[in-house]
Design a protein around this motif. Structure first.
Motif, PDB file in Angstrom:
ATOM      1  N   SER A   5     -55.716  -5.932  29.147  1.00 43.82           N
ATOM      2  CA  SER A   5     -56.180  -5.050  29.497  1.00 43.82           C
ATOM      3  C   SER A   5     -57.824  -5.351  30.769  1.00 43.82           C
ATOM      4  O   SER A   5     -58.219  -4.147  31.685  1.00 43.82           O
ATOM      5  N   ARG A   6     -58.407  -6.188  30.448  1.00 41.90           N
ATOM      6  CA  ARG A   6     -59.710  -6.648  31.536  1.00 41.90           C
ATOM      7  C   ARG A   6     -58.516  -6.578  32.950  1.00 41.90           C
ATOM      8  O   ARG A   6     -59.090  -6.368  33.507  1.00 41.90           O
ATOM      9  N   ASP A  10     -58.639  -1.279  32.511  1.00 43.92           N
ATOM     10  CA  ASP A  10     -59.018  -0.330  31.607  1.00 43.92           C
ATOM     11  C   ASP A  10     -60.118  -1.029  30.668  1.00 43.92           C
ATOM     12  O   ASP A  10     -59.610  -1.084  29.798  1.00 43.92           O
ATOM     13  N   GLU A  11     -60.836  -0.117  31.422  1.00 44.52           N
ATOM     14  CA  GLU A  11     -62.157  -0.074  29.445  1.00 44.52           C
ATOM     15  C   GLU A  11     -61.620   0.410  28.473  1.00 44.52           C
ATOM     16  O   GLU A  11     -62.217  -0.629  27.157  1.00 44.52           O
ATOM     17  N   ILE A  12     -60.764   1.355  28.406  1.00 37.51           N
ATOM     18  CA  ILE A  12     -60.918   2.083  26.902  1.00 37.51           C
ATOM     19  C   ILE A  12     -59.994   1.360  26.572  1.00 37.51           C
ATOM     20  O   ILE A  12     -59.684   1.134  24.982  1.00 37.51           O
ATOM     21  N   MET A  13     -58.686   1.266  26.799  1.00 33.41           N
ATOM     22  CA  MET A  13     -57.856  -0.320  26.300  1.00 33.41           C
ATOM     23  C   MET A  13     -58.044  -1.116  26.027  1.00 33.41           C
ATOM     24  O   MET A  13     -58.342  -1.460  25.102  1.00 33.41           O
ATOM     25  N   GLU A  14     -59.672  -2.084  26.525  1.00 34.55           N
ATOM     26  CA  GLU A  14     -60.033  -3.070  25.904  1.00 34.55           C
ATOM     27  C   GLU A  14     -60.379  -2.700  25.121  1.00 34.55           C
ATOM     28  O   GLU A  14     -60.710  -3.671  24.131  1.00 34.55           O
ATOM     29  N   SER A  15     -61.295  -2.400  25.154  1.00 33.37           N
ATOM     30  CA  SER A  15     -62.289  -1.848  23.847  1.00 33.37           C
ATOM     31  C   SER A  15     -61.469  -1.525  22.353  1.00 33.37           C
ATOM     32  O   SER A  15     -61.552  -1.546  21.463  1.00 33.37           O
ATOM     33  N   LYS A  16     -60.284  -0.233  22.243  1.00 30.71           N
ATOM     34  CA  LYS A  16     -59.296  -0.638  21.003  1.00 30.71           C
ATOM     35  C   LYS A  16     -59.213  -2.339  21.535  1.00 30.71           C
ATOM     36  O   LYS A  16     -58.377  -2.140  19.832  1.00 30.71           O
TER      37      LYS A  16
END
Length: 64
Positions: A5-6, A10-16
């Motif tokens: 994800s990084r 995709d920052e939101i997917m990385e956070s999830k």
């Protein structure tokens, strides 16, 4: 998954993904590291105002 994800940006997917990783840490009884990850992702979610990440935060905070 965090790396992918990084790489995709995709920052939101990385956070999830980090939250899911912290769930694995909870299962391995590494609670302090899991707590640090969850707290950092909570601050991030407040910054970008993403309710999905905040929802995951409260679910996993319950287990800590």
């Amino acid at each position: 998954m965090v790396f992918l994800s990084r790489k995709l940006g995709d920052e939101i997917m990385e956070s999830k993904s980090k939250i899911y990783f912290s769930e694995s840490l909870i299962q391995l009884n590494q609670l302090s590291l899991a707590k640090q990850i969850i707290e950092s992702q909570m601050l991030y979610s407040q910054k970008i105002r993403d309710k999905t990440v905040i929802y995951f935060y409260f679910i996993f905070l319950f287990f800590l």
